[in-house]
Design a protein around this motif. Structure first.
Motif, PDB file in Angstrom:
ATOM      1  N   GLY A  34       0.815  -1.214   0.000  1.00  0.00           N
ATOM      2  CA  GLY A  34       0.000   0.000   0.000  1.00  0.00           C
ATOM      3  C   GLY A  34       0.842   1.254   0.000  1.00  0.00           C
ATOM      4  O   GLY A  34       0.628   2.169  -0.816  1.00  0.00           O
ATOM      5  N   LEU A  35       1.841   1.322   0.892  1.00  0.00           N
ATOM      6  CA  LEU A  35       2.698   2.511   0.935  1.00  0.00           C
ATOM      7  C   LEU A  35       3.502   2.660  -0.352  1.00  0.00           C
ATOM      8  O   LEU A  35       3.718   3.771  -0.833  1.00  0.00           O
ATOM      9  CB  LEU A  35       3.641   2.438   2.144  1.00  0.00           C
ATOM     10  CG  LEU A  35       3.011   2.707   3.511  1.00  0.00           C
ATOM     11  CD1 LEU A  35       4.018   2.449   4.624  1.00  0.00           C
ATOM     12  CD2 LEU A  35       2.476   4.137   3.603  1.00  0.00           C
ATOM     13  N   SER A  36       3.950   1.527  -0.920  1.00  0.00           N
ATOM     14  CA  SER A  36       4.727   1.596  -2.163  1.00  0.00           C
ATOM     15  C   SER A  36       3.883   2.158  -3.299  1.00  0.00           C
ATOM     16  O   SER A  36       4.311   3.074  -4.012  1.00  0.00           O
ATOM     17  CB  SER A  36       5.232   0.207  -2.556  1.00  0.00           C
ATOM     18  OG  SER A  36       6.070  -0.320  -1.560  1.00  0.00           O
ATOM     19  N   LEU A  37       2.663   1.611  -3.467  1.00  0.00           N
ATOM     20  CA  LEU A  37       1.817   2.108  -4.561  1.00  0.00           C
ATOM     21  C   LEU A  37       1.449   3.570  -4.329  1.00  0.00           C
ATOM     22  O   LEU A  37       1.406   4.371  -5.261  1.00  0.00           O
ATOM     23  CB  LEU A  37       0.526   1.280  -4.678  1.00  0.00           C
ATOM     24  CG  LEU A  37       0.651  -0.217  -4.926  1.00  0.00           C
ATOM     25  CD1 LEU A  37      -0.693  -0.786  -5.350  1.00  0.00           C
ATOM     26  CD2 LEU A  37       1.690  -0.543  -5.966  1.00  0.00           C
ATOM     27  N   PHE A  38       1.194   3.911  -3.073  1.00  0.00           N
ATOM     28  CA  PHE A  38       0.801   5.283  -2.763  1.00  0.00           C
ATOM     29  C   PHE A  38       1.951   6.250  -3.040  1.00  0.00           C
ATOM     30  O   PHE A  38       1.786   7.244  -3.759  1.00  0.00           O
ATOM     31  CB  PHE A  38       0.363   5.367  -1.295  1.00  0.00           C
ATOM     32  CG  PHE A  38      -0.187   6.706  -0.912  1.00  0.00           C
ATOM     33  CD1 PHE A  38      -1.441   7.116  -1.370  1.00  0.00           C
ATOM     34  CD2 PHE A  38       0.529   7.565  -0.095  1.00  0.00           C
ATOM     35  CE1 PHE A  38      -1.959   8.363  -1.018  1.00  0.00           C
ATOM     36  CE2 PHE A  38       0.018   8.805   0.258  1.00  0.00           C
ATOM     37  CZ  PHE A  38      -1.227   9.206  -0.204  1.00  0.00           C
ATOM     38  N   ALA A  39       3.135   5.930  -2.497  1.00  0.00           N
ATOM     39  CA  ALA A  39       4.288   6.819  -2.684  1.00  0.00           C
ATOM     40  C   ALA A  39       4.695   6.887  -4.148  1.00  0.00           C
ATOM     41  O   ALA A  39       4.950   7.971  -4.693  1.00  0.00           O
ATOM     42  CB  ALA A  39       5.457   6.339  -1.823  1.00  0.00           C
ATOM     43  N   GLY A  40       4.747   5.732  -4.802  1.00  0.00           N
ATOM     44  CA  GLY A  40       5.095   5.711  -6.220  1.00  0.00           C
ATOM     45  C   GLY A  40       4.057   6.445  -7.053  1.00  0.00           C
ATOM     46  O   GLY A  40       4.386   7.161  -8.006  1.00  0.00           O
ATOM     47  N   GLY A  41       2.792   6.280  -6.673  1.00  0.00           N
ATOM     48  CA  GLY A  41       1.693   6.875  -7.433  1.00  0.00           C
ATOM     49  C   GLY A  41       1.614   8.378  -7.301  1.00  0.00           C
ATOM     50  O   GLY A  41       1.119   9.066  -8.199  1.00  0.00           O
TER      51      GLY A  41
ATOM     52  N   HIS B  69       9.815  -2.555   3.935  1.00  0.00           N
ATOM     53  CA  HIS B  69       9.147  -1.261   3.782  1.00  0.00           C
ATOM     54  C   HIS B  69      10.038  -0.273   3.054  1.00  0.00           C
ATOM     55  O   HIS B  69       9.686   0.268   2.013  1.00  0.00           O
ATOM     56  CB  HIS B  69       8.820  -0.653   5.150  1.00  0.00           C
ATOM     57  CG  HIS B  69       7.723  -1.342   5.858  1.00  0.00           C
ATOM     58  ND1 HIS B  69       6.863  -0.711   6.713  1.00  0.00           N
ATOM     59  CD2 HIS B  69       7.337  -2.628   5.832  1.00  0.00           C
ATOM     60  CE1 HIS B  69       6.014  -1.573   7.194  1.00  0.00           C
ATOM     61  NE2 HIS B  69       6.281  -2.755   6.681  1.00  0.00           N
ATOM     62  N   SER B  70      11.209  -0.037   3.636  1.00  0.00           N
ATOM     63  CA  SER B  70      12.055   1.020   3.096  1.00  0.00           C
ATOM     64  C   SER B  70      12.505   0.686   1.685  1.00  0.00           C
ATOM     65  O   SER B  70      12.456   1.541   0.790  1.00  0.00           O
ATOM     66  CB  SER B  70      13.251   1.270   4.011  1.00  0.00           C
ATOM     67  OG  SER B  70      14.015   0.096   4.126  1.00  0.00           O
ATOM     68  N   ALA B  71      12.902  -0.570   1.454  1.00  0.00           N
ATOM     69  CA  ALA B  71      13.374  -0.931   0.113  1.00  0.00           C
ATOM     70  C   ALA B  71      12.253  -0.804  -0.910  1.00  0.00           C
ATOM     71  O   ALA B  71      12.437  -0.220  -1.986  1.00  0.00           O
ATOM     72  CB  ALA B  71      13.925  -2.356   0.123  1.00  0.00           C
ATOM     73  N   ALA B  72      11.072  -1.326  -0.559  1.00  0.00           N
ATOM     74  CA  ALA B  72       9.973  -1.327  -1.524  1.00  0.00           C
ATOM     75  C   ALA B  72       9.525   0.089  -1.862  1.00  0.00           C
ATOM     76  O   ALA B  72       9.285   0.421  -3.029  1.00  0.00           O
ATOM     77  CB  ALA B  72       8.794  -2.131  -0.979  1.00  0.00           C
ATOM     78  N   ILE B  73       9.429   0.929  -0.844  1.00  0.00           N
ATOM     79  CA  ILE B  73       8.961   2.296  -1.091  1.00  0.00           C
ATOM     80  C   ILE B  73       9.985   3.072  -1.912  1.00  0.00           C
ATOM     81  O   ILE B  73       9.649   3.795  -2.859  1.00  0.00           O
ATOM     82  CB  ILE B  73       8.665   3.004   0.243  1.00  0.00           C
ATOM     83  CG1 ILE B  73       7.498   2.295   0.933  1.00  0.00           C
ATOM     84  CG2 ILE B  73       8.337   4.475   0.031  1.00  0.00           C
ATOM     85  CD1 ILE B  73       7.317   2.684   2.380  1.00  0.00           C
ATOM     86  N   MET B  74      11.269   2.877  -1.549  1.00  0.00           N
ATOM     87  CA  MET B  74      12.327   3.565  -2.288  1.00  0.00           C
ATOM     88  C   MET B  74      12.309   3.178  -3.770  1.00  0.00           C
ATOM     89  O   MET B  74      12.413   4.037  -4.648  1.00  0.00           O
ATOM     90  CB  MET B  74      13.676   3.187  -1.673  1.00  0.00           C
ATOM     91  CG  MET B  74      14.765   4.204  -1.897  1.00  0.00           C
ATOM     92  SD  MET B  74      16.300   3.637  -1.113  1.00  0.00           S
ATOM     93  CE  MET B  74      15.895   3.757   0.624  1.00  0.00           C
ATOM     94  N   LEU B  75      12.142   1.892  -4.036  1.00  0.00           N
ATOM     95  CA  LEU B  75      12.100   1.430  -5.424  1.00  0.00           C
ATOM     96  C   LEU B  75      10.873   1.973  -6.154  1.00  0.00           C
ATOM     97  O   LEU B  75      10.945   2.348  -7.331  1.00  0.00           O
ATOM     98  CB  LEU B  75      12.115  -0.102  -5.470  1.00  0.00           C
ATOM     99  CG  LEU B  75      13.456  -0.731  -5.101  1.00  0.00           C
ATOM    100  CD1 LEU B  75      13.294  -2.192  -4.722  1.00  0.00           C
ATOM    101  CD2 LEU B  75      14.437  -0.590  -6.254  1.00  0.00           C
ATOM    102  N   ALA B  76       9.727   2.010  -5.456  1.00  0.00           N
ATOM    103  CA  ALA B  76       8.505   2.523  -6.091  1.00  0.00           C
ATOM    104  C   ALA B  76       8.691   3.973  -6.498  1.00  0.00           C
ATOM    105  O   ALA B  76       8.250   4.396  -7.571  1.00  0.00           O
ATOM    106  CB  ALA B  76       7.316   2.385  -5.145  1.00  0.00           C
ATOM    107  N   MET B  77       9.386   4.747  -5.651  1.00  0.00           N
ATOM    108  CA  MET B  77       9.566   6.157  -5.947  1.00  0.00           C
ATOM    109  C   MET B  77      10.577   6.368  -7.064  1.00  0.00           C
ATOM    110  O   MET B  77      10.695   7.472  -7.609  1.00  0.00           O
ATOM    111  CB  MET B  77       9.968   6.911  -4.685  1.00  0.00           C
ATOM    112  CG  MET B  77       8.808   6.942  -3.694  1.00  0.00           C
ATOM    113  SD  MET B  77       9.203   7.835  -2.191  1.00  0.00           S
ATOM    114  CE  MET B  77       9.196   9.518  -2.822  1.00  0.00           C
ATOM    115  N   LYS B  78      11.348   5.296  -7.389  1.00  0.00           N
ATOM    116  CA  LYS B  78      12.237   5.377  -8.556  1.00  0.00           C
ATOM    117  C   LYS B  78      11.584   4.733  -9.767  1.00  0.00           C
ATOM    118  O   LYS B  78      12.256   4.361 -10.730  1.00  0.00           O
ATOM    119  CB  LYS B  78      13.562   4.706  -8.229  1.00  0.00           C
ATOM    120  CG  LYS B  78      14.277   5.393  -7.084  1.00  0.00           C
ATOM    121  CD  LYS B  78      15.719   4.999  -6.977  1.00  0.00           C
ATOM    122  CE  LYS B  78      16.366   5.875  -5.912  1.00  0.00           C
ATOM    123  NZ  LYS B  78      17.814   5.697  -5.840  1.00  0.00           N
TER     124      LYS B  78
END
Lengths: 356, 356, 356
Positions: A106-113, A261-270
């Motif tokens: 959820g945080l990954s899609l949200f941050a990436g989105g 968490h941190s890895a997934a969100i960081m990757l989503a934002m890239k």
């Protein structure tokens, strides 16, 4: 200057956290130090993952991350099983699955989105991930339904648990064969081609060999710090009157998955959403199809057989998480609102578990 | 001549229906007059919606229609909540959701499909609608499962109900932000381009301003006539020995959604299936994610707290409706047989509710 | 020489099996002979199906195969209903559905996938098949949930059963109209075009007329041999202490669907995955939407009314089978691992039914 402050703080907080744990400092102090240390080691793991992922491709990188992330959970699980704390093991398995599917994803899609309007990943992989998630649910639901409607002898319960666990492990190992060997291209990341054209953007900090060593070191550090932090939580549980299942399913899951968490969100934002999804869904699949069944086998080897029957609310929580995650990921296209939907379900489960 | 008969009959039947209601005529007579009046006001609302939809685009038009259609339901719901008639409120919420997902959508796909072999709408919208429906189900299922397996105090039940209701309202408001603002194009109707080439075919009867006024007037008329008609049904319920839940879930839902029915079917037959789906699914989402949670907050404000726990058969009915509607709409392509499948499920639920 | 050994052995084992049955030989001997005979008649049916399928197209061929395959099951079902053996009827309906969805489809995808990396079939058909499966589940779940939560009179139970059965039969007949008449092209096999370019590869052994006659003859032979074989299993059931539900759901399903197995797998290995899916899913749909409801009507005509309420574990087994089969087939693309996932679920259900 800037180059050295991160490794320095990483090692400092890690050591302080270790000393606090073994010297048995005040629990509140231990908690604060460990929580800060987790941020640094998770950040370190995230960088190492990103670097390995550069050399290995998004999917293999994501898989490595998920595996190293779950190694910690497996070790903690074995310790709990050997103490006969089956309820906590099952609660933390439940928490890891829903934590990865709802919170991390959820945080990954949200941050990436928020950064990219639409993010895409391989739609065939999305479909297969969904089917694997359903296998995991079925493996938990079927024994529970059969055993609840028909009073079985303890021996039969163990047979069902072992056979189902065996089927899951075989299915998981063949999934690795399928996704890493026979159908590697078929599941390849959709954005990989375009990345090749921008090599400078993703230039890695470290060499291939150093990246792998750092990935292993970072994982071990995360495992230790997570355990120290979890240890302090027991005191908190009593102090604040939280139920074991809430702590297992939410607090432990959030802290224990800090790395993911941190890895997934960081990757989503890239815009590497494929790797994010691989970490989040791959990690929950690994828990359901590999870690949980291995723990059942281990429990039998240790002579304290644990069955595969989860409680109704654990099954409900896992079921709804899979249901919404499958619905959201199955088109291989994501946006910020879909991340928010996952977080909404996490919130609904959170308040429900909190009050039980 | 032809131009005036419709408005004349519209006003005449509406006034007769009003007089019959307030003068307390014979219930059977009231029922017949109101039923005829509903046909005319629903037709009026359908035309106004179509006209607004011409100016606003299929999706916004559909959304406006769903909102005005549900305003009536919200008002009736608040009246029932203030009387403490929680069972009827929940039955009519259930009925609105399944009535929209199965009857309105089913008739639209069936009628549209008889005229056009295949009708398409935006596949991304279909996927998101499906995920939102699942959120609605989860919000109803999770509290029910947790509260049924763990005896909770009344106070905790209220906390769960309010938190879940709050999450749903936030999710619904952000859905409006997402679908109307940040990702408007992404969810645009697939057929809109081709429509531009045929402006004469859809030439609206009224100006933009007049269309909006008529939409509001028609909605208010539908709300009144629906309530007068529903009022007469109470007498029928006793006369024919129908259970409250059947009347709430089927009779009230059919009558109360007359406007949605006529508008959605009319649009489907003009190949504007995107707007039809928006009315049917959008309306059921609005009931589940906005009207129902608002009623829970209202009940607390009025000092008669209503919880979010529905009965098993209500949950089952909503669950299967979402399941089949999601399966049918998720590819963004519809045909007459898919409409028929929805109607078949409506029939199965109808006979089951009738006999309970 | 080679030309004649197959028909010779086919007729020989069939006759021996018949003699063994009517002369009441030793059950073990009967079992061995019938089992060998099944292999030959199933092989014969597979060839006939393939030949008819050449003339009729993959889908119609698959449909004919499913229909002839289920004719046997319908006859056996009527015999059991007239004896009042409702539990065995329901167990074998359950077994046929899960046997087709998991074992037949699983082996087909697995065998086809080992030879071809990815196999594709019409994605619109996949979606509609999924929705029909869900209708079948809803028709079984809704009466069970309503009747379990509200004690109904026996008469009402019969009304629900007959109405639901009637709805299913109408839905099934209209599905034939839809798929064979109004939307035939829309559901056409994706690979048919490329086949036309390779006519020599699929040159049929027999003329069109002879193929049809052979298909009918082979089906009748399969029906007889299956029944003789099933008959011997009763003795085995007692000898080995297997429960009736396990024998009904697994042994009878495997043996009784031998024809579908061999035909579906053979077609998958020739890359005609569309026909394989039509046999496996089409057959389970036919059981759920046609054979089962017809048996309910027959039971009322015979004066021994059978209701539509299945046991919890039967519903669970059918539910999870539909859930995973829908997830795997919905993208219209299959591979060996997806076949394996279906077989894994079959294994989980198998061990659970075995121990009950």
């Amino acid at each position: 200057m800037k180059k050295y402050w991160f490794p320095s703080l990483l090692i400092l907080t890690f050591l302080l956290s270790a000393i606090g744990h073994y010297a048995d400092w005040n629990p509140t102090l231990q908690f604060v130090i460990s929580a800060i240390a987790v941020i640094f080691v998770a950040g370190f793991l995230g960088k190492a993952t990103e670097s390995v992922s550069h050399y290995a491709g998004q999917r293999l990188g994501g898989f490595l991350n998920a595996t190293f992330g779950n190694a910690a959970e497996l070790i903690i699980g074995i310790l709990l099983v050997s103490n006969g704390q089956f309820e906590i093991v099952k609660a933390s398995i439940t928490g890891s699955i829903i934590g990865n599917l709802l919170l991390v994803l959820g945080l990954s899609l949200f941050a990436g989105g928020l950064k990219y309007k639409i993010q895409n990943f391989n739609v065939s992989l999305a479909g297969l991930n969904g089917s694997l998630m359903i296998l995991g649910i079925i493996a938990l639901f079927v024994p529970a339904i059969f055993l609840n409607t028909h009073a079985l002898q303890s021996e039969d319960k163990n047979v069902v648990s072992l056979v189902v666990a065996g089927i899951l492990i075989v299915a998981y190992l063949l999934w690795l064969v399928f996704s890493m060997i026979t159908h590697k291209d078929y599941l390849a990341d959709v954005t990989e081609d375009s990345e090749e054209q921008l090599p400078h953007e993703h230039a890695p900090m470290w060499s291939k060999g150093r990246s792998i060593v750092y990935l292993i070191v970072a994982t071990v550090m995360v495992a230790f710090v997570s355990e120290w932090l979890v240890h302090t939580l027991d005191t908190f549980t009593e102090k604040f009157g939280l139920s074991e299942i809430f702590v297992g399913a939410f607090v432990v899951a959030i802290v224990g998955n800090a790395a993911e968490h941190s890895a997934a969100i960081m990757l989503a934002m890239k815009n590497k959403i494929g790797a994010s999804v691989e970490i989040a869904i791959g990690s929950s699949l690994q828990i359901a199809l590999f870690v949980a069944p291995v723990l059942i086998f281990v429990s039998h080897i240790l002579g304290r057989p644990m069955d595969i029957v989860f409680t109704v609310i654990e099954l409900a929580a896992i079921g709804v998480s899979v249901f919404i995650a499958k619905s959201i990921t199955q088109d291989g296209s994501t946006n910020w609102y879909e991340g928010l939907l996952l977080l909404a379900v996490y919130g609904i489960l959170g308040v429900s578990f909190y009050l039980v």
